[in-house]
Motif scaffolding. Structure first.
Motif, PDB file in Angstrom:
ATOM      1  N   ILE A   1      -2.083   9.924  -3.225  1.00 46.66           N
ATOM      2  CA  ILE A   1      -2.110   8.584  -2.637  1.00 46.66           C
ATOM      3  C   ILE A   1      -0.924   8.353  -1.701  1.00 46.66           C
ATOM      4  O   ILE A   1       0.233   8.450  -2.106  1.00 46.66           O
ATOM      5  N   VAL A   2      -1.245   8.013  -0.452  1.00 46.44           N
ATOM      6  CA  VAL A   2      -0.259   7.548   0.517  1.00 46.44           C
ATOM      7  C   VAL A   2      -0.575   6.083   0.808  1.00 46.44           C
ATOM      8  O   VAL A   2      -1.739   5.707   0.952  1.00 46.44           O
ATOM      9  N   TYR A   3       0.467   5.261   0.882  1.00 43.23           N
ATOM     10  CA  TYR A   3       0.287   3.840   1.196  1.00 43.23           C
ATOM     11  C   TYR A   3       1.012   3.538   2.493  1.00 43.23           C
ATOM     12  O   TYR A   3       2.228   3.732   2.603  1.00 43.23           O
ATOM     13  N   SER A   4       0.262   3.081   3.498  1.00 40.63           N
ATOM     14  CA  SER A   4       0.818   2.765   4.813  1.00 40.63           C
ATOM     15  C   SER A   4       0.815   1.253   5.009  1.00 40.63           C
ATOM     16  O   SER A   4      -0.216   0.606   4.857  1.00 40.63           O
ATOM     17  N   ALA A   5       1.995   0.702   5.334  1.00 42.50           N
ATOM     18  CA  ALA A   5       2.105  -0.743   5.544  1.00 42.50           C
ATOM     19  C   ALA A   5       2.720  -1.009   6.915  1.00 42.50           C
ATOM     20  O   ALA A   5       3.726  -0.399   7.266  1.00 42.50           O
ATOM     21  N   PRO A   6       2.134  -1.914   7.697  1.00 39.78           N
ATOM     22  CA  PRO A   6       2.641  -2.207   9.042  1.00 39.78           C
ATOM     23  C   PRO A   6       3.878  -3.104   8.981  1.00 39.78           C
ATOM     24  O   PRO A   6       3.903  -4.209   9.519  1.00 39.78           O
TER      25      PRO A   6
END
Length: 258
Positions: free
Chosen positions: A65-70
């Motif tokens: 799991i990778v979590y990308s947040a702007p």
């Protein structure tokens, strides 16, 4: 070993938002990908973030799991964006992510407080929780500048702050930076690669699949087991499989020769 990640933004945006990111995870698992990159901007925030449901689905398919947040790490003026940083770290924990990916923001070597950043990360216990914080070169002139990124990573390494880099191969084109120069200067800080190319079509920059030739140029700078992501529009399961095979071809050849 397969270390290819599929971000959810490779699928049509309106479909992902309407159906939910969890609905695409069985397809990603079926492709043989190593994991998925969940994108915060693809949630319907008015309904809350369905992190628990997505975590269950990710674990059911044994996906990394990778979590990308702007979220920009540094606000205008070079101040740490600590409230939002703490917020997305908590979301990454709730999701069960191994990587949290953010943008650099308005880092200024002379004024940005690296010691405060180190303290916030220490208090959030990311190291003890096996969560990696990665900063990506984005499509802004302040967050995609080679010199500024190099200064930032030199400083965090000097102060032993646990941060590494996501290297996006296509974003350099959006800010008129040289990708070849970037990879030479920044490769030693990289833990994750976003793979794509960008072309100008009718005066607009458009993301396209990375060519085999370009991939061969890039992979020579990185360990063969480097975590890497497909980050261009995908139309089918067969397409995902095709690019996974392309990214793994040299790795497999190398492993067979050992």
């Amino acid at each position: 070993m397969n270390h290819v990640i599929v971000p959810l933004n490779v699928f049509p945006k309106n479909q992902v938002i309407e159906k939910g990111q969890e609905s695409f995870l069985p397809l990603i698992a079926q492709s043989g990908a190593y994991g998925a990159e969940i994108r915060r901007e693809l949630f319907q925030e008015a309904q809350g973030l369905p992190l628990k449901n997505i975590k269950i689905e990710l674990q059911r398919h044994s996906l990394y799991i990778v979590y990308s947040a702007p979220i920009e790490l540094w606000k205008e003026g070079g101040k740490l964006n600590n409230s939002q940083l703490e917020m997305v770290i908590d979301e990454a924990y709730r999701l069960g992510a191994k990587i949290l990916k953010l943008s650099l923001g308005h880092y200024q070597k002379s004024t940005s407080d690296i010691r405060l950043l180190k303290e916030v990360l220490r208090n959030s216990r990311i190291t003890e929780n096996n969560l990696k914080l990665l900063i990506e070169n984005d499509q802004t002139h302040h967050g995609g500048n080679i010199d500024r990124l190099r200064e930032f990573f030199e400083t965090v390494y000097e102060h032993k702050v646990p941060i590494e880099m996501t290297f996006d191969t296509g974003n350099w084109d959006y800010v008129n930076e040289c990708g070849d120069q970037a990879v030479r200067q920044l490769s030693k800080y990289v833990a994750y690669i976003h793979l794509k190319q960008v072309e100008s079509i009718d005066g607009e920059r458009v993301t396209i699949p990375i060519s085999l030739e370009k991939w061969r140029e890039i992979e020579s700078y990185f360990p063969r087991k480097m975590l890497k992501a497909i980050e261009f529009p995908i139309q089918s399961l067969d397409q995902i499989k095709k690019y996974i095979e392309m990214f793994l071809e040299k790795t497999n050849e190398s492993e067979e020769s050992l």
